[in-house]
Write a protein that holds these residues in place. Structure first.
Motif, PDB file in Angstrom:
ATOM      1  N   UNK A  78       0.750  -0.978  -0.054  1.00  0.00           N
ATOM      2  CA  UNK A  78       0.086   0.161  -0.171  1.00  0.00           C
ATOM      3  C   UNK A  78       0.659   1.136   0.047  1.00  0.00           C
ATOM      4  N   UNK A  79       1.686   1.061   0.665  1.00  0.00           N
ATOM      5  CA  UNK A  79       2.967   2.433   0.772  1.00  0.00           C
ATOM      6  C   UNK A  79       3.562   2.622  -0.667  1.00  0.00           C
ATOM      7  N   UNK A  80       3.702   1.461  -1.257  1.00  0.00           N
ATOM      8  CA  UNK A  80       4.445   1.753  -2.726  1.00  0.00           C
ATOM      9  C   UNK A  80       3.460   2.347  -3.690  1.00  0.00           C
ATOM     10  N   UNK A  81       2.141   1.923  -3.506  1.00  0.00           N
ATOM     11  CA  UNK A  81       1.206   2.579  -4.412  1.00  0.00           C
ATOM     12  C   UNK A  81       0.919   3.919  -3.964  1.00  0.00           C
ATOM     13  N   UNK A  82       1.005   4.330  -2.516  1.00  0.00           N
ATOM     14  CA  UNK A  82       0.948   5.491  -2.282  1.00  0.00           C
ATOM     15  C   UNK A  82       2.279   6.537  -2.705  1.00  0.00           C
ATOM     16  N   UNK A  83       3.209   5.870  -2.655  1.00  0.00           N
ATOM     17  CA  UNK A  83       4.289   6.711  -3.126  1.00  0.00           C
ATOM     18  C   UNK A  83       4.616   7.018  -4.544  1.00  0.00           C
ATOM     19  N   UNK A  84       4.132   5.639  -5.268  1.00  0.00           N
ATOM     20  CA  UNK A  84       4.055   5.755  -6.734  1.00  0.00           C
ATOM     21  C   UNK A  84       3.082   6.978  -7.414  1.00  0.00           C
ATOM     22  N   UNK A  85       2.000   7.147  -6.700  1.00  0.00           N
ATOM     23  CA  UNK A  85       1.152   8.089  -6.935  1.00  0.00           C
ATOM     24  C   UNK A  85       1.447   9.672  -6.547  1.00  0.00           C
ATOM     25  N   UNK A  86       2.395   9.656  -5.821  1.00  0.00           N
ATOM     26  CA  UNK A  86       2.992  10.861  -5.268  1.00  0.00           C
ATOM     27  C   UNK A  86       3.880  11.498  -6.497  1.00  0.00           C
ATOM     28  N   UNK A  87       3.892  12.694  -6.539  1.00  0.00           N
ATOM     29  CA  UNK A  87       4.476  13.330  -7.838  1.00  0.00           C
ATOM     30  C   UNK A  87       6.102  13.843  -6.869  1.00  0.00           C
ATOM     31  N   UNK A  88       6.910  12.645  -6.633  1.00  0.00           N
ATOM     32  CA  UNK A  88       8.283  13.011  -6.028  1.00  0.00           C
ATOM     33  C   UNK A  88       9.106  13.453  -6.968  1.00  0.00           C
ATOM     34  N   UNK A  89       9.664  14.654  -6.836  1.00  0.00           N
ATOM     35  CA  UNK A  89      10.696  15.367  -7.435  1.00  0.00           C
ATOM     36  C   UNK A  89      12.188  14.810  -6.962  1.00  0.00           C
ATOM     37  N   UNK A  90      12.645  13.767  -7.507  1.00  0.00           N
ATOM     38  CA  UNK A  90      13.879  13.165  -7.139  1.00  0.00           C
ATOM     39  C   UNK A  90      14.615  12.505  -8.161  1.00  0.00           C
ATOM     40  N   UNK A  91      15.784  12.037  -7.997  1.00  0.00           N
ATOM     41  CA  UNK A  91      16.705  11.789  -9.338  1.00  0.00           C
ATOM     42  C   UNK A  91      16.143  10.129  -9.430  1.00  0.00           C
ATOM     43  N   UNK A  92      15.629   9.224  -8.250  1.00  0.00           N
ATOM     44  CA  UNK A  92      15.512   8.183  -8.441  1.00  0.00           C
ATOM     45  C   UNK A  92      14.145   7.609  -7.910  1.00  0.00           C
ATOM     46  N   UNK A  93      13.192   8.255  -8.358  1.00  0.00           N
ATOM     47  CA  UNK A  93      11.931   8.000  -7.770  1.00  0.00           C
ATOM     48  C   UNK A  93      11.432   6.570  -7.639  1.00  0.00           C
ATOM     49  N   UNK A  94      11.803   5.676  -8.745  1.00  0.00           N
ATOM     50  CA  UNK A  94      11.389   4.719  -8.977  1.00  0.00           C
ATOM     51  C   UNK A  94      11.885   3.651  -7.646  1.00  0.00           C
ATOM     52  N   UNK A  95      13.084   3.705  -7.614  1.00  0.00           N
ATOM     53  CA  UNK A  95      13.842   2.709  -6.567  1.00  0.00           C
ATOM     54  C   UNK A  95      13.097   2.527  -5.177  1.00  0.00           C
ATOM     55  N   UNK A  96      12.659   3.551  -4.444  1.00  0.00           N
ATOM     56  CA  UNK A  96      12.042   3.326  -3.064  1.00  0.00           C
ATOM     57  C   UNK A  96      10.765   2.529  -3.477  1.00  0.00           C
ATOM     58  N   UNK A  97      10.147   2.940  -4.554  1.00  0.00           N
ATOM     59  CA  UNK A  97       8.503   2.179  -5.021  1.00  0.00           C
ATOM     60  C   UNK A  97       8.921   0.720  -5.259  1.00  0.00           C
ATOM     61  N   UNK A  98      10.042   0.415  -5.925  1.00  0.00           N
ATOM     62  CA  UNK A  98      10.361  -0.706  -6.470  1.00  0.00           C
ATOM     63  C   UNK A  98      10.697  -1.704  -5.119  1.00  0.00           C
ATOM     64  N   UNK A  99      11.454  -1.184  -4.271  1.00  0.00           N
ATOM     65  CA  UNK A  99      11.961  -1.811  -3.070  1.00  0.00           C
ATOM     66  C   UNK A  99      10.552  -2.288  -2.003  1.00  0.00           C
ATOM     67  N   UNK A 100       9.822  -1.168  -1.904  1.00  0.00           N
ATOM     68  CA  UNK A 100       8.540  -1.667  -1.397  1.00  0.00           C
ATOM     69  C   UNK A 100       7.749  -2.550  -1.834  1.00  0.00           C
ATOM     70  N   UNK A 101       7.495  -2.937  -3.158  1.00  0.00           N
ATOM     71  CA  UNK A 101       6.984  -3.741  -3.963  1.00  0.00           C
ATOM     72  C   UNK A 101       7.820  -5.063  -3.823  1.00  0.00           C
ATOM     73  N   UNK A 102       9.063  -4.976  -3.756  1.00  0.00           N
ATOM     74  CA  UNK A 102       9.844  -6.353  -3.682  1.00  0.00           C
ATOM     75  C   UNK A 102       9.852  -6.913  -2.328  1.00  0.00           C
ATOM     76  N   UNK A 103       9.787  -6.154  -1.410  1.00  0.00           N
ATOM     77  CA  UNK A 103       9.606  -6.550   0.179  1.00  0.00           C
ATOM     78  C   UNK A 103       8.386  -7.178   0.337  1.00  0.00           C
ATOM     79  N   UNK A 104       7.348  -6.331  -0.169  1.00  0.00           N
ATOM     80  CA  UNK A 104       5.995  -6.862  -0.049  1.00  0.00           C
ATOM     81  C   UNK A 104       5.667  -8.406  -0.440  1.00  0.00           C
ATOM     82  N   UNK A 105       6.299  -8.682  -1.686  1.00  0.00           N
ATOM     83  CA  UNK A 105       6.217  -9.997  -2.346  1.00  0.00           C
ATOM     84  C   UNK A 105       7.025 -10.970  -1.449  1.00  0.00           C
ATOM     85  N   UNK A 106       8.196 -10.575  -0.976  1.00  0.00           N
ATOM     86  CA  UNK A 106       8.871 -11.435   0.004  1.00  0.00           C
ATOM     87  C   UNK A 106       8.123 -11.735   1.369  1.00  0.00           C
ATOM     88  N   UNK A 107       7.233 -10.822   1.851  1.00  0.00           N
ATOM     89  CA  UNK A 107       6.727 -10.919   3.086  1.00  0.00           C
ATOM     90  C   UNK A 107       5.222 -11.643   2.795  1.00  0.00           C
TER      91      UNK A 107
END
Length: 171
Positions: A20-49
């Motif tokens: 759910x946090x990955x989805x929320x962060x993905x929808x946010x318009x984050x102005x960053x150099x690597x905005x996909x990386x935290x979202x990806x990590x959240x999804x990856x960790x969710x799959x593991x859990x």
């Protein structure tokens, strides 16, 4: 003081929190150099859990899941879950295989220069949604808890849901 034993429900809820946090962060318009990386990590960790929640429900212990042969190895976790009757779609198997065979998980957490093969965010979302939908009812079964956390379906699952509803309406 010894920590209380974690349950399949606690792992499932934690997985839901990451997805759910990955989805929320993905929808946010984050102005960053690597905005996909935290979202990806959240999804990856969710799959593991999600996979660990399922395996706990099947009788494995948290101690067993910490061992090197499981740990953060989502391919081993997925194989064990399938051996315990979890049905993974071909798409989910492909996602898990890709994550196991590439550096996607590491490069979502640490800087690695060069070219990397990335899965589309919708694909990761879909896998999380399907795992959530398949595992949630099983981990909550017999718990006395009737309110299972809801995860928003991804674009493909929304289409499948609409197709099912249309087919059901024609019967």
């Amino acid at each position: 003081m010894e920590e209380p034993q974690k349950t399949a429900i606690s792992f499932f809820n934690f997985a839901h929190s990451y997805a759910a946090s990955a989805l929320a962060l993905r929808k946010a318009d984050v102005r960053a150099t690597h905005p996909r990386s935290p979202v990806s990590f959240l999804f990856f960790h969710a799959i593991e859990l999600y996979l660990k929640a399922y395996l706990l429900r099947q009788g494995l212990t948290e101690e067993t899941l910490r061992r090197r042969d499981y740990g953060h190895n989502i391919m081993s976790l997925a194989n064990a879950a399938e051996e315990s009757a979890l049905i993974l779609t071909d798409a989910d198997k492909e996602v898990i295989s890709h994550l196991s065979g590439t550096d996607n998980i590491i490069t979502s957490r640490y800087i690695r220069l060069g070219n990397h093969s990335r899965l589309p965010m919708d694909t990761l979302h879909e896998t999380c949604f399907r795992l959530h939908s398949a595992i949630g009812p099983q981990v909550y079964e017999g718990s006395g808890v009737s309110r299972i956390p809801v995860l928003e379906p991804g674009p493909l699952n929304k289409l499948e849901k609409m197709d099912i509803q249309k087919a059901g309406g024609n019967c």
